[in-house]
Design a protein around this motif. Structure first.
Motif, PDB file in Angstrom:
ATOM      1  N   TYR A  88       0.816  -1.262  -0.001  1.00  0.00           N
ATOM      2  CA  TYR A  88       0.039  -0.097   0.019  1.00  0.00           C
ATOM      3  C   TYR A  88       1.039   1.127  -0.190  1.00  0.00           C
ATOM      4  CZ  TYR A  88      -3.602  -3.482   0.517  1.00  0.00           C
ATOM      5  OH  TYR A  88      -4.282  -4.393   0.304  1.00  0.00           O
ATOM      6  N   PHE A  89       0.260   2.464  -0.615  1.00  0.00           N
ATOM      7  CA  PHE A  89       0.805   3.565  -0.557  1.00  0.00           C
ATOM      8  C   PHE A  89       1.232   3.925   0.659  1.00  0.00           C
ATOM      9  CE2 PHE A  89      -1.875   3.492  -4.437  1.00  0.00           C
ATOM     10  CZ  PHE A  89      -0.873   3.545  -5.317  1.00  0.00           C
ATOM     11  N   TYR A  91       1.705   7.300   1.631  1.00  0.00           N
ATOM     12  CA  TYR A  91       1.318   8.573   1.896  1.00  0.00           C
ATOM     13  C   TYR A  91      -0.246   8.887   1.835  1.00  0.00           C
ATOM     14  CZ  TYR A  91       6.023  10.045   2.648  1.00  0.00           C
ATOM     15  OH  TYR A  91       7.476  10.227   3.070  1.00  0.00           O
ATOM     16  N   LEU A  92      -0.969   7.781   1.807  1.00  0.00           N
ATOM     17  CA  LEU A  92      -2.552   7.811   1.624  1.00  0.00           C
ATOM     18  C   LEU A  92      -3.206   7.371   3.096  1.00  0.00           C
ATOM     19  CD1 LEU A  92      -3.399   6.858  -2.102  1.00  0.00           C
ATOM     20  CD2 LEU A  92      -3.114   9.174  -1.101  1.00  0.00           C
ATOM     21  N   GLU A  96      -8.654   7.026   2.259  1.00  0.00           N
ATOM     22  CA  GLU A  96      -8.234   7.411   0.855  1.00  0.00           C
ATOM     23  C   GLU A  96      -7.975   6.263   0.222  1.00  0.00           C
ATOM     24  OE1 GLU A  96      -6.544  11.861   1.756  1.00  0.00           O
ATOM     25  OE2 GLU A  96      -5.253  10.156   1.947  1.00  0.00           O
ATOM     26  N   GLU A  99     -11.066   4.158  -0.978  1.00  0.00           N
ATOM     27  CA  GLU A  99     -11.851   4.664  -1.802  1.00  0.00           C
ATOM     28  C   GLU A  99     -11.331   4.745  -3.019  1.00  0.00           C
ATOM     29  OE1 GLU A  99     -14.048   7.883   1.297  1.00  0.00           O
ATOM     30  OE2 GLU A  99     -12.269   8.600   0.045  1.00  0.00           O
ATOM     31  N   LEU A 100      -9.758   4.952  -2.950  1.00  0.00           N
ATOM     32  CA  LEU A 100      -8.904   4.592  -4.288  1.00  0.00           C
ATOM     33  C   LEU A 100      -9.008   3.399  -4.958  1.00  0.00           C
ATOM     34  CD1 LEU A 100      -6.908   5.993  -6.467  1.00  0.00           C
ATOM     35  CD2 LEU A 100      -5.096   5.134  -5.000  1.00  0.00           C
ATOM     36  N   PHE A 101      -8.951   2.313  -4.319  1.00  0.00           N
ATOM     37  CA  PHE A 101      -9.082   0.913  -4.637  1.00  0.00           C
ATOM     38  C   PHE A 101     -10.361   0.691  -5.328  1.00  0.00           C
ATOM     39  CE2 PHE A 101      -4.940  -1.239  -4.807  1.00  0.00           C
ATOM     40  CZ  PHE A 101      -4.198  -0.669  -3.929  1.00  0.00           C
ATOM     41  N   ALA A 143      -9.145  -4.339   2.215  1.00  0.00           N
ATOM     42  CA  ALA A 143      -8.969  -3.756   1.028  1.00  0.00           C
ATOM     43  C   ALA A 143      -9.080  -4.706  -0.099  1.00  0.00           C
ATOM     44  CB  ALA A 143      -7.592  -3.171   1.066  1.00  0.00           C
TER      45      ALA A 143
ATOM     46  N   LYS B   3      -9.671  10.183  -9.419  1.00  0.00           N
ATOM     47  CA  LYS B   3      -9.612   9.620  -8.163  1.00  0.00           C
ATOM     48  C   LYS B   3      -8.176   9.487  -7.860  1.00  0.00           C
ATOM     49  CE  LYS B   3     -12.616   8.475  -4.718  1.00  0.00           C
ATOM     50  NZ  LYS B   3     -14.114   8.545  -4.645  1.00  0.00           N
ATOM     51  N   LYS B  10      -1.718  14.150  -4.160  1.00  0.00           N
ATOM     52  CA  LYS B  10      -1.679  13.700  -2.577  1.00  0.00           C
ATOM     53  C   LYS B  10      -0.026  13.302  -2.091  1.00  0.00           C
ATOM     54  CE  LYS B  10      -6.189  13.742  -1.260  1.00  0.00           C
ATOM     55  NZ  LYS B  10      -7.632  12.978  -0.869  1.00  0.00           N
ATOM     56  N   LEU B  11      -0.054  12.094  -3.004  1.00  0.00           N
ATOM     57  CA  LEU B  11       1.253  11.242  -2.634  1.00  0.00           C
ATOM     58  C   LEU B  11       2.557  12.091  -2.847  1.00  0.00           C
ATOM     59  CD1 LEU B  11       0.455   7.785  -4.274  1.00  0.00           C
ATOM     60  CD2 LEU B  11       0.719   8.426  -1.967  1.00  0.00           C
ATOM     61  N   ARG B  14       2.574  15.029  -0.196  1.00  0.00           N
ATOM     62  CA  ARG B  14       2.760  14.600   1.376  1.00  0.00           C
ATOM     63  C   ARG B  14       4.310  14.166   1.549  1.00  0.00           C
ATOM     64  NH1 ARG B  14      -2.886  11.580   2.160  1.00  0.00           N
ATOM     65  NH2 ARG B  14      -4.280  13.375   2.119  1.00  0.00           N
ATOM     66  N   TYR B 192       7.441   1.313  -5.459  1.00  0.00           N
ATOM     67  CA  TYR B 192       6.051   0.680  -5.738  1.00  0.00           C
ATOM     68  C   TYR B 192       6.278  -0.827  -6.099  1.00  0.00           C
ATOM     69  CZ  TYR B 192       3.745   5.174  -5.987  1.00  0.00           C
ATOM     70  OH  TYR B 192       3.343   6.481  -5.738  1.00  0.00           O
ATOM     71  N   ILE B 197       3.203  -2.468  -4.744  1.00  0.00           N
ATOM     72  CA  ILE B 197       2.069  -1.758  -5.008  1.00  0.00           C
ATOM     73  C   ILE B 197       1.671  -1.968  -6.307  1.00  0.00           C
ATOM     74  CG2 ILE B 197       1.052   0.669  -5.341  1.00  0.00           C
ATOM     75  CD1 ILE B 197       2.855   1.262  -2.842  1.00  0.00           C
ATOM     76  N   ARG B 200      -0.163  -5.339  -6.935  1.00  0.00           N
ATOM     77  CA  ARG B 200      -1.436  -5.122  -6.344  1.00  0.00           C
ATOM     78  C   ARG B 200      -2.125  -4.304  -7.372  1.00  0.00           C
ATOM     79  NH1 ARG B 200      -5.767  -5.163  -4.946  1.00  0.00           N
ATOM     80  NH2 ARG B 200      -6.749  -4.849  -2.813  1.00  0.00           N
TER      81      ARG B 200
END
Lengths: 312, 361
Positions: A88-89, A91-92, A96, A99-101, A143, B3, B10-11, B14, B192, B197, B200
């Motif tokens: 997983y990211f 910084y989310l 978030e 909702e993103l997935f 998730a 989205k 945001k990533l 942040r 990632y 990620i 995923r």
């Protein structure tokens, strides 16, 4: 029972190396199906072929009526996948991220409600890095449910968790099953498979060496019963007699711990007779464990020690 | 996909560490160069002025001195004070007007003295020039003649009225884009991949191209912020003059950013893990920072080196950016630079398509 996954003569080769060799099995709707085996046995490869992440070399795989070769996108929209280790990211926030997935499936979700189901509602604004191992795995499972999938794939969901967190996760997995979803998981904790799975398949070096209901797998084993006890001092005569009815394994710890695997139900009375005059502690007679079956089938114990990443 | 795009933004905003490298770092450079070379900084240094004379001529000389903008002027009460000021590094030169200078009485001194610090050659030349010109003019007046010969000065390239600071400012924009894009893409994509990620993402029905497009576009937004901030600080704080086409500068910058992102994707494609990606992207970006014309014109390099480095991706990009932004050049004047940028984009795109994968299979 309706079949949701059908694997026929599946083979996967990487050059000269055969990761999965000609395996066939089916998963039924609404069951918790376990894939067991050591690292490198081919569990993850098999799972990822079913999920449409890897190409198969030979054979056919059908998931919910779709062929993985021709229609992987339809499959992906109907399944949920949790990968080994967190993915997983950084910084989310949890909210978030859910909702993103969900948006990847063209859906919108009530993230707060989903997080409430896994008791993480207070962490909605936190990053994954701020969660404990157990919380992270619960989030990870949640998730994989954002698209309300029919089948959920969990790759070693409890690896690295403490016993309590593991039990919590079992509860969660059962809840998912009770919602009518099918769960396919891999694990190398045999105890976990025994408690959690309706059916298990045991893989060894890319082949499937056993597949059945967990209880029946044990009952069908060559030695379906286990006698355990702790003896003070040497008891060579008794061990000699016991070995007539099965295999005697002396524990590694100072030789006081014994585990005797017994072949026939009819011999159990005789075994008890041998034990009666002896002064032993913690005497117990019970069905053999899945671990005993595993050792009998593969000739070795599963290694839970330092794990290497499963090959490719 | 919106989205995903918002999540990507945001990533990026942040992640403080990457924000430092993409935004704070180039701004620090801009400010440092601005202090040294920006025109708001009074370029060459400070001159201490000691005026012991009360004559009209001395006063008007000091007035004229105050009005020039080649160096800053500081008033000192005595010669010793001026020397002290120079010793402490507060001034790099001094102009000393002795008592009675400019008086009409006989025997009044007719010379002023210039003190200079040998380290400040530029200041000395400026100070000499100023005093010389002023006294020549004064001499003409006293003699009641007007000069017969003179000169006019004119820049060789009439449209190119830019300073070194303007030159560097465009270089810094290029550097900022390059660092943000190469390192940003290479490191985040490798991370990632390490964190699974990317894998995923491939378990969902989201097509890979959508994921990558959102990533690329969100980075371009960060690039726009970078360019705007650097220009804002450079122009607002240090009076840089971007006389050419600002839109062309933005457009070209984004083309450059895409080129650098492709380098980032190529690095991520071949690097085995995040550490390797970081090392490789630095090995590409740092030499390019010094050899592709960020800080100085690369045609000053030895010929053999120039013949190689002029083809580095950043070099033609900066050539075209400077031509359009500083010299009001036309696109048609920069065909060869733009073609070189285009060739790099095509080559890197093909390589990235061939090698970059979201998962190992």
């Amino acid at each position: 029972m309706e079949e949701v996954i059908r694997v026929e003569n599946l083979t996967k080769r990487y050059g000269e190396f055969t990761a999965v060799h000609n395996i066939s099995f089916a998963v039924k709707k609404g069951e918790i199906f376990g894939l067991l085996g050591e690292n490198g046995a081919g569990k993850t490869t098999t799972l990822e072929i079913i999920e449409g992440l890897r190409k198969l070399t030979a054979g056919t795989v059908t998931v919910l009526g779709h062929d993985v070769k021709t229609d992987p996108t339809s499959i992906k929209s109907k399944i949920g996948v949790q990968l080994q280790s967190s993915a997983y990211f950084s910084y989310l926030t949890l909210k978030e991220m859910l909702e993103l997935f969900a948006s990847f499936y063209g859906k919108t979700v009530d993230a707060a409600a989903l997080l409430h189901q896994v008791r993480l509602e207070e962490k909605a604004g936190a990053y994954v890095t701020q969660l404990s191992g157990g919380q992270r795995q619960r989030f990870s499972i949640m998730a994989s449910l954002v698209n309300n999938p029919e089948i959920v794939f969990l790759d070693e969901p409890t690896t690295g968790l403490d016993p309590l967190a593991r039990r919590n996760l079992w509860e969660l997995i059962r809840t998912v099953r009770d919602q009518g979803k099918t769960v396919v998981l891999t694990t190398h904790y045999l105890e976990e498979a025994e408690i959690l799975c309706d059916r298990v398949a045991i893989m060894e070096k890319g082949e499937m060496v056993a597949l059945d209901k967990t209880g029946r797998l044990i009952a069908k084993a060559e030695f379906p019963y286990a006698l355990t006890f702790e003896a003070q001092g040497d008891i060579p005569a008794a061990l000699e007699k016991l070995s007539r009815y099965g295999q005697v394994h002396a524990g590694e710890k100072a030789g006081h711990h014994y585990r005797v695997l017994i072949k026939k139900e009819g011999d159990l009375g005789k075994v008890i007779d041998i034990m009666r005059p002896l002064k032993v502690e913690g005497l117990a007679l019970r069905p053999a464990s899945l671990e005993d079956v595993f050792i009998q089938l593969t000739g070795k114990a599963i290694d839970n020690g330092d794990r290497e990443e499963e090959r490719a | 996909m919106l989205k995903l795009f918002i999540a990507d933004l945001k990533l990026q905003f942040r992640n403080r560490q990457s924000l430092f490298w993409s935004i704070a770092f180039p701004l620090i450079f801009t400010v440092i160069f601005g202090f040294f070379f920006g025109s708001g900084s009074m370029g060459t240094g400070t001159v201490a002025v000691v005026n012991d004379s009360t004559s009209k001529m001395a006063t008007s000389m000091v007035d004229a001195f105050d009005k020039q903008d080649a160096f800053k002027v500081q008033t000192a009460t005595s010669v010793d004070a001026a020397r002290d000021s120079m010793k402490k590094g507060k001034a790099a030169g001094a102009l000393i007007i002795p008592a009675h200078f400019g008086d009409t009485t006989p025997g009044a001194p007719t010379n002023v003295t210039i003190l200079y610090d040998p380290g400040s050659i530029q200041l000395r030349a400026g100070l000499d020039g100023f005093v010389n010109a002023y006294l020549t003019e004064a001499n003409y007046r006293v003699l009641k003649v007007s000069p017969v010969f003179g000169y006019t000065d004119e820049r060789a390239n009439a449209s190119a009225s830019f300073t070194y600071f303007d030159y560097v400012l465009i270089g810094l924009i290029g550097m900022a884009l390059m660092n943000a894009a190469i390192q940003g893409v290479a490191i985040s994509m490798s991370k990632y991949r390490d964190d699974k990620i990317l894998k995923r993402i491939t378990t969902t029905p989201l097509p890979g191209w959508k994921f990558l497009t959102a990533e690329v576009v969100s980075r371009l937004i960060v690039n726009l912020v970078q360019i705007t901030l650097i220009l804002w600080v450079g122009i607002g704080g240090f009076h840089a003059s971007i006389g050419g086409n600002l839109w062309a500068l933005y457009g070209l910058s984004l083309v450059g950013a895409i080129l650098f992102q492709l380098i980032g994707f190529s690095v991520a494609a071949v690097a085995k893990n995040t550490d390797a990606a970081e090392g490789m992207s630095q090995a590409i970006a740092i030499p390019m920072m010094f050899l592709a014309g960020v800080f100085f014109p690369i045609d000053q390099l030895p010929k053999w080196l120039y013949s190689i480095v002029q083809y580095l991706p950043l070099a033609p990009l900066l050539r075209a950016m400077r031509s359009l932004a500083l010299e009001s050049g036309a696109i048609s004047d920069n065909i060869s630079s733009l073609m070189l940028v285009g060739v790099w984009i095509v080559v890197l795109l093909l390589f990235a398509i061939y090698r970059f994968r979201l998962t190992d299979e």
